[in-house]
Design a protein around this motif. Sequence first.
Motif, PDB file in Angstrom:
ATOM      1  N   GLY B 168       0.819  -1.212   0.000  1.00  0.00           N
ATOM      2  CA  GLY B 168       0.000   0.000   0.000  1.00  0.00           C
ATOM      3  C   GLY B 168       0.851   1.258   0.000  1.00  0.00           C
ATOM      4  N   GLN B 169       1.873   1.274   0.845  1.00  0.00           N
ATOM      5  CA  GLN B 169       2.722   2.459   0.936  1.00  0.00           C
ATOM      6  C   GLN B 169       3.517   2.644  -0.360  1.00  0.00           C
ATOM      7  N   LEU B 173       3.157   5.958  -2.691  1.00  0.00           N
ATOM      8  CA  LEU B 173       4.283   6.844  -2.975  1.00  0.00           C
ATOM      9  C   LEU B 173       4.650   6.865  -4.451  1.00  0.00           C
ATOM     10  N   ASN B 174       4.677   5.681  -5.054  1.00  0.00           N
ATOM     11  CA  ASN B 174       5.261   5.592  -6.398  1.00  0.00           C
ATOM     12  C   ASN B 174       4.295   5.117  -7.472  1.00  0.00           C
ATOM     13  N   GLY B 175       3.042   4.877  -7.093  1.00  0.00           N
ATOM     14  CA  GLY B 175       2.120   4.342  -8.091  1.00  0.00           C
ATOM     15  C   GLY B 175       0.821   5.118  -8.192  1.00  0.00           C
ATOM     16  N   ARG B 176       0.740   6.302  -7.569  1.00  0.00           N
ATOM     17  CA  ARG B 176      -0.518   7.068  -7.575  1.00  0.00           C
ATOM     18  C   ARG B 176      -0.952   7.465  -8.978  1.00  0.00           C
ATOM     19  N   THR B 183     -12.290   2.010  -7.982  1.00  0.00           N
ATOM     20  CA  THR B 183     -11.800   0.646  -7.708  1.00  0.00           C
ATOM     21  C   THR B 183     -10.324   0.683  -7.337  1.00  0.00           C
ATOM     22  N   ASP B 184      -9.535   1.436  -8.111  1.00  0.00           N
ATOM     23  CA  ASP B 184      -8.100   1.555  -7.819  1.00  0.00           C
ATOM     24  C   ASP B 184      -7.873   2.173  -6.442  1.00  0.00           C
ATOM     25  N   VAL B 185      -8.621   3.240  -6.178  1.00  0.00           N
ATOM     26  CA  VAL B 185      -8.437   3.943  -4.911  1.00  0.00           C
ATOM     27  C   VAL B 185      -8.863   3.055  -3.741  1.00  0.00           C
ATOM     28  N   LEU B 188      -6.167   0.621  -3.056  1.00  0.00           N
ATOM     29  CA  LEU B 188      -5.075   1.246  -2.298  1.00  0.00           C
ATOM     30  C   LEU B 188      -5.470   1.416  -0.830  1.00  0.00           C
ATOM     31  N   ASN B 189      -6.690   1.895  -0.600  1.00  0.00           N
ATOM     32  CA  ASN B 189      -7.153   2.060   0.782  1.00  0.00           C
ATOM     33  C   ASN B 189      -7.195   0.722   1.522  1.00  0.00           C
ATOM     34  N   TRP B 190      -7.554  -0.322   0.787  1.00  0.00           N
ATOM     35  CA  TRP B 190      -7.568  -1.665   1.369  1.00  0.00           C
ATOM     36  C   TRP B 190      -6.165  -2.040   1.844  1.00  0.00           C
ATOM     37  N   LEU B 191      -5.156  -1.810   0.998  1.00  0.00           N
ATOM     38  CA  LEU B 191      -3.786  -2.169   1.352  1.00  0.00           C
ATOM     39  C   LEU B 191      -3.241  -1.252   2.461  1.00  0.00           C
ATOM     40  N   LYS B 192      -3.567   0.033   2.384  1.00  0.00           N
ATOM     41  CA  LYS B 192      -3.007   0.986   3.345  1.00  0.00           C
ATOM     42  C   LYS B 192      -3.638   0.866   4.723  1.00  0.00           C
TER      43      LYS B 192
END
Lengths: 309, 309
Positions: B168-169, B173-176, B183-185, B188-192
């Motif tokens: 997630g991090q 940082l590098n994949g936004r 769905t993408d966001v 990311l929120n799921w991982l973060k």
Amino acid sequence: MMPTEIVRTHGYAPEDLAYALETRHAVENRLRHMLEGEGSDIPGNLIAAMEHALIAPSKRVRPVLLYLIAEPDAGAQESVLDLCCAVEMVHTASLILDDLPCMDDAMMRRERPTTHVAFGQSTAILSAIALLTRAFGIIAEIKAPPAIRTRLVSVLAKSIGHKGLVAGQEIDLNGRAHLTDETDVERLNWLKTGIFFVSCAEMGAIFRGMTSNQLGLIRTFAKHLGLAFQTADDLLDGTDDPNRIGKDVHKDDGKATIVSLYGERRARMTCLEHIEAARQALRSSGVRHLPIEALIDRYLTSKIAFDGK
Amino acid sequence: MMPTEIVRTHGYAPEDLAYALETRHAVENRLRHMLEGEGSDIPGNLIAAMEHALIAPSKRVRPVLLYLIAEPDAGAQESVLDLCCAVEMVHTASLILDDLPCMDDAMMRRERPTTHVAFGQSTAILSAIALLTRAFGIIAEIKAPPAIRTRLVSVLAKSIGHKGLVAGQEIDLNGRAHLTDETDVERLNWLKTGIFFVSCAEMGAIFRGMTSNQLGLIRTFAKHLGLAFQTADDLLDGTDDPNRIGKDVHKDDGKATIVSLYGERRARMTCLEHIEAARQALRSSGVRHLPIEALIDRYLTSKIAFDGK
């Protein structure tokens, strides 16, 4: 002293060395297998950084030691190789972090650019955390009684944390000024190298189900071996060239080490004393010791005897 | 919407909230007890940095959730509090690292200067590693059957590593740039946030010995709760002031979030939907749900309803 003479002195045969080197290949194959088995849903940059740091030329001393002490039968080989991967991941994570600009600021490691040079600092730090965490996850899932697995997790955690590698690195970076004599330097070397060496060897012994007496001998062996490696490292840092050892040298200039405090000759003596103490304990432990002795000569005795001093 | 109305809506009594807040105090006392119990041989700077990050004002949502789901009897309270400390250490380690100059470059966290601002980058990174490692060591040694402990280590490791927080991090940082839709966001929120929330809740459920059906409900509950917290965090980052939330704001300006993609109104709706889904699953799980619902209102529903929007 020529390598062939060393061979005769310690009584091991070419097969013993070959066996130790085959173990290294088995560890490296298992490491590759693990990374390749990952799903495609992991950020590409992250897995590439993990691979860059992990699958790079290395002697794999710690995992090989673990394996040679565990001496697994055919049914347990995979589990022990998994344990080997776990400790190699922890070791690699510690190298990634030690090399960061805010720590040793190193450019080369394992014959490659350091991970932060190749992938940037944030990805380097994250790859170190991923490797470290993975190590614990692997141990929790090997085929072994749960009580053995929890002991392994506990031993590993203690050797890494605030009373282990982390403490050693903190003192190395921010506490060198307070180191004044050999006792202080040996304590630092213990934290930086010895404690993790001991934990790798101990993990092999725990997996094997050794008695507490044997465990004590294995700890003594690994403690001296780790200190010997650290002293050899300090010697090489001052005298060797980076192409030969695959990483930056002269990073320790100005730091208190056995070499800077007492000179190369004394450091070499100290190193040889640790090697001898390690051999004694190893031979009493009940482990098949000749492959390990072959490795000690190849990676340690022959290095510090280099250039005839 | 006034807090008292919320109270009536969800049927919990003041005792429920008090119980949840007492749990927080118990966790904090245990954390302090753990740090104070350390030997004096740890580098002073290191232990001070760990304490700075760990013993700072915090809601302790994750460990409190773990405790309230585990619902330990008197004999198991210490073990569960130790588990709570373990997950809080992991969470704190992740905050220390996220705040680093090479990551979010934050100055304030938990109403204090960030750890690298107060202690320097190298000690900050080392303290994070020490906390992370300690967490695994604690779990390996709690009073519980070894098979439970290995499951807990495994669940925790998975939620941190290259398929969890670390991934997630890295994406944050590098994949936004590659995040284009909800769905993408949400991934990311799921991982973060989501995945670690789930692992904390799951650890409580595993300790308690829940059936796999109950475990599934607990996972659903925690997944939605984590996503609700992350969405609320994105809302607060855009609208709140740092003195109120104790950390830097506007750190996410220019990043794709539910707020930046669809606006505050939609983000608030998404957040409320997640809260509702979380409540549904929680109520079916068999856990004493009212203290948890009281916390949700206190820390979440009331925050996003702030300023009447």
